[in-house]
Motif scaffolding. Structure first.
Motif, mmCIF file in Angstrom:
data_model
loop_
_atom_site.group_PDB
_atom_site.id
_atom_site.type_symbol
_atom_site.label_atom_id
_atom_site.label_comp_id
_atom_site.label_asym_id
_atom_site.label_seq_id
_atom_site.Cartn_x
_atom_site.Cartn_y
_atom_site.Cartn_z
ATOM 1 N N VAL A 404 0.902 -1.229 0.021
ATOM 2 C CA VAL A 404 0.096 0.023 -0.258
ATOM 3 C C VAL A 404 0.863 1.087 0.001
ATOM 4 C CG1 VAL A 404 -1.813 1.307 0.996
ATOM 5 C CG2 VAL A 404 -1.571 -1.353 1.242
ATOM 6 N N GLU A 405 0.748 2.068 -0.996
ATOM 7 C CA GLU A 405 1.370 3.331 -0.907
ATOM 8 C C GLU A 405 0.374 4.532 -0.982
ATOM 9 O OE1 GLU A 405 5.232 2.075 -3.694
ATOM 10 O OE2 GLU A 405 3.188 2.245 -4.652
ATOM 11 N N GLU A 406 0.870 5.681 -0.950
ATOM 12 C CA GLU A 406 0.136 7.087 -0.914
ATOM 13 C C GLU A 406 -0.065 7.548 -2.310
ATOM 14 O OE1 GLU A 406 0.131 11.555 1.041
ATOM 15 O OE2 GLU A 406 2.037 10.153 1.147
ATOM 16 N N ASN A 407 -1.466 7.790 -2.628
ATOM 17 C CA ASN A 407 -1.521 8.171 -3.906
ATOM 18 C C ASN A 407 -1.027 9.701 -3.809
ATOM 19 O OD1 ASN A 407 -2.542 9.228 -6.309
ATOM 20 N ND2 ASN A 407 -4.684 8.634 -5.996
ATOM 21 N N PRO A 408 -0.123 10.420 -4.738
ATOM 22 C CA PRO A 408 0.132 11.736 -4.734
ATOM 23 C C PRO A 408 -1.017 12.700 -4.748
ATOM 24 C CG PRO A 408 1.557 10.593 -5.995
ATOM 25 C CD PRO A 408 0.572 9.452 -5.722
ATOM 26 N N LYS A 409 -2.213 12.356 -5.614
ATOM 27 C CA LYS A 409 -3.119 13.227 -5.663
ATOM 28 C C LYS A 409 -4.409 13.081 -4.661
ATOM 29 C CE LYS A 409 -2.732 12.841 -10.874
ATOM 30 N NZ LYS A 409 -3.563 12.493 -12.085
ATOM 31 N N GLY A 410 -4.065 12.033 -3.551
ATOM 32 C CA GLY A 410 -5.257 11.966 -2.609
ATOM 33 C C GLY A 410 -5.387 10.590 -2.681
ATOM 34 N N GLY A 411 -5.492 9.651 -1.540
ATOM 35 C CA GLY A 411 -5.983 8.409 -1.372
ATOM 36 C C GLY A 411 -4.912 7.546 -1.403
ATOM 37 N N SER A 412 -5.148 6.325 -1.764
ATOM 38 C CA SER A 412 -4.389 5.115 -1.721
ATOM 39 C C SER A 412 -3.987 4.536 -2.814
ATOM 40 C CB SER A 412 -4.665 4.249 -0.477
ATOM 41 O OG SER A 412 -5.052 4.776 0.567
ATOM 42 N N ILE A 413 -2.905 3.578 -3.027
ATOM 43 C CA ILE A 413 -2.812 2.736 -4.202
ATOM 44 C C ILE A 413 -2.300 1.323 -3.542
ATOM 45 C CG2 ILE A 413 -1.104 2.429 -6.314
ATOM 46 C CD1 ILE A 413 -0.665 5.237 -6.370
ATOM 47 N N PHE A 414 -3.251 0.556 -4.010
ATOM 48 C CA PHE A 414 -2.920 -1.021 -3.570
ATOM 49 C C PHE A 414 -2.495 -1.596 -4.784
ATOM 50 C CE2 PHE A 414 -5.830 0.362 -0.324
ATOM 51 C CZ PHE A 414 -5.569 -0.664 0.610
ATOM 52 N N THR A 415 -1.049 -2.074 -4.561
ATOM 53 C CA THR A 415 -0.487 -2.805 -5.624
ATOM 54 C C THR A 415 -0.220 -4.288 -5.511
ATOM 55 O OG1 THR A 415 0.902 -0.970 -6.165
ATOM 56 C CG2 THR A 415 1.687 -2.822 -6.938
ATOM 57 N N LEU A 416 -0.739 -5.120 -6.113
ATOM 58 C CA LEU A 416 -0.842 -6.522 -6.267
ATOM 59 C C LEU A 416 0.144 -7.043 -7.347
ATOM 60 C CD1 LEU A 416 -2.104 -9.133 -4.926
ATOM 61 C CD2 LEU A 416 -3.840 -9.022 -6.934
ATOM 62 N N THR A 417 1.192 -7.771 -6.731
ATOM 63 C CA THR A 417 2.102 -8.279 -7.639
ATOM 64 C C THR A 417 1.537 -10.031 -7.751
ATOM 65 O OG1 THR A 417 3.905 -6.912 -6.809
ATOM 66 C CG2 THR A 417 4.818 -8.937 -7.612
ATOM 67 N N ILE A 418 1.544 -9.980 -9.186
ATOM 68 C CA ILE A 418 0.873 -11.467 -9.393
ATOM 69 C C ILE A 418 1.955 -12.200 -9.991
ATOM 70 C CG2 ILE A 418 -0.769 -12.687 -10.791
ATOM 71 C CD1 ILE A 418 -2.350 -9.835 -10.637
ATOM 72 N N GLN A 419 2.211 -13.446 -9.342
ATOM 73 C CA GLN A 419 3.231 -14.510 -10.037
ATOM 74 C C GLN A 419 2.306 -15.693 -10.581
ATOM 75 O OE1 GLN A 419 6.095 -15.400 -7.076
ATOM 76 N NE2 GLN A 419 6.407 -13.410 -6.390
ATOM 77 N N ASN A 420 2.783 -16.625 -10.710
ATOM 78 C CA ASN A 420 2.192 -17.916 -11.519
ATOM 79 C C ASN A 420 1.606 -17.464 -12.744
ATOM 80 O OD1 ASN A 420 2.987 -19.149 -9.049
ATOM 81 N ND2 ASN A 420 1.045 -18.772 -8.255
ATOM 82 N N THR A 421 2.285 -16.527 -13.723
ATOM 83 C CA THR A 421 1.677 -16.214 -14.948
ATOM 84 C C THR A 421 2.243 -16.949 -16.103
ATOM 85 O OG1 THR A 421 3.266 -14.365 -15.190
ATOM 86 C CG2 THR A 421 1.264 -13.987 -14.225
ATOM 87 N N LYS A 422 1.511 -17.244 -17.023
ATOM 88 C CA LYS A 422 1.796 -17.967 -18.334
ATOM 89 C C LYS A 422 2.235 -17.215 -19.315
ATOM 90 C CE LYS A 422 0.049 -22.272 -16.768
ATOM 91 N NZ LYS A 422 -0.973 -23.472 -17.205
#
Length: 422
Positions: A404-422
């Protein structure tokens, strides 16, 4: 236990521990210094006795009081300014006098040779009286006269052995302090857990009683035959029953999910999921919900044709939970941006909102069970603090990562790093 009482206990405990450790350190340091002083004094007396014995052998004891036979070169180095005629006698006298003064440690000695103006060959006498050649370089004295030098190579080890009892009690004290601190930490954690569980029960009671009360009231109204005279009113109350029933079902489902997860019964039915189409379907499904109808969702999937090996049901719930939070914790028209990126061979799903944001000190805690960011006396948003805990457990079960990071414009940024991709 009240908060102020616990604070006073913690403060007094810290003061007590600091005081006890300070006293222990002070006593240990003084004991070490006393041992050093005692060692030096005993060594000087012993070497003076050796000098006296050597002078007795030559019959020159009359000059003993007019000279200072022992020079302390360093903490572990001594010089005795006296002529040595018999090196074997010197060795025996050193062993005897040091033993008499209870100095049981290895020592090295060498005799100055005035003809070569160099120190003679050094000898190491161990504590068990073994004799070995030493390679220690004895420094020369500026006084070109007869003398011999004595060096104690294991002086520090000798002190440590003498203070072993003090070290033992110090270690025992540290162990007691550690367990005391651990016990205090457990008490604080239990108190925090008690507060969290108390808030959870209060929220759960409210969230269950409200829909039950609404359903009961609506059922009572519908049970009146006069309601048939106003079909529109009947329709409104049936709608209330349906909405409150859905709300009640969702709350019960959250609690059951929690119980299932707590027992480590997360069953992942993994399958190949086309990420782009999956996200489109999930977002479209969310838009049809009460929360989704309030939000404006913008997607930027960048045309990626990624295939993820994951549980579709839990993955969908994971995304929906984050989207619901973005809507619930927003004081204006919710604007949510969803972007799919590919960084270093891994896909990252960013969910960016314009909500109230999450303070930095709370970002690592929001994924804990029952945890909710403190809002003082204002409780505009109802919930149990289970949504992000569920998200975090599913992310771990899938082998992914979330931050979770701060949204510079206000709010939050949830970043999901997805593995097991093809």
């Amino acid at each position: 236990m009240k908060g102020k009482t616990l604070k006073y206990i913690i403060f007094l405990a810290l003061v007590s521990i600091t005081g006890v450790l300070s006293i222990q350190f002070f006593l240990l340091r003084n004991s070490y210094k006393y041992s050093e002083k005692q060692f030096t004094e005993s060594t000087v007396v012993a070497l003076k006795e050796v000098a006296w014995q050597l002078l007795q052998e030559t019959g020159n004891t009359a000059n003993f009081d007019s000279i200072i036979p022992v020079e302390i070169v360093a903490d572990n180095m001594y010089r005795v300014y006296i002529q040595v005629f018999d090196r074997e006698l010197l060795k025996q006298q050193l062993i005897e006098e040091l033993k008499k003064h209870e100095i049981y440690t290895n020592f090295e000695f060498a005799v100055f040779n005035p003809e070569t103006e160099q120190m003679g060959e050094g000898t190491l006498i161990t504590s068990d009286l073994d004799e070995k050649q030493t390679y220690f370089t004895f420094p020369l004295s500026k006084r070109c006269t007869d003398y011999f030098s004595v060096h104690f190579p294991n002086r520090t080890s000798y002190f440590n052995s003498r203070l072993s009892v003090w070290y033992f009690f110090s270690a025992l004290l540290m162990l007691v302090v550690f367990f005391f601190g651990y016990t205090l930490w457990v008490i604080i954690k239990q108190r925090q857990l008690s507060e969290i569980q108390k808030n959870f029960i209060n929220n759960l009671t409210h969230e269950l009683k409200t829909p039950i009360s609404s359903i009961g009231l609506s059922a009572k109204v519908i049970n009146d035959k006069k309601i048939l005279e106003t079909p529109q009113r009947l329709f409104e109350y049936t709608k209330i029953i349906q909405e409150q029933n859905n709300r009640l079902s969702k709350n019960v489902e959250n609690v059951l999910n929690l119980a299932s997860i707590e027992k480590n019964r997360i069953h992942l039915d993994k399958e190949d999921i086309h990420l782009s189409s999956f996200l489109s379907e999930t977002i479209e499904h969310f838009k049809q919900s009460d929360f989704g109808q309030k939000a404006n969702i913008n997607t930027k999937l960048n045309g990626f044709n990624a295939v993820v090996y994951a549980d579709k049901f839990h993955f969908s719930n994971l995304v929906v939970n984050i989207l619901e939070n973005a809507v619930k914790y927003c004081e204006q028209k919710p604007e949510i941006d969803i972007e799919l990126k590919k960084i270093k061979g891994k896909y990252e799903l960013e969910i960016i909102d314009n909500g109230i944001g999450i303070p930095k000190e709370h970002r690592k805690k929001i994924f804990k069970k029952f945890y909710r960011v403190p809002t003082g006396n204002v409780h505009n948003v109802k919930g149990f603090g289970l949504g992000l805990d569920y998200v975090y457990k599913i992310v771990n079960a899938q082998g992914w990562k979330i931050r979770v990071e701060e949204n510079p414009k206000g709010g939050s940024i949830f970043t999901l790093t997805i593995q097991n991709t093809k």
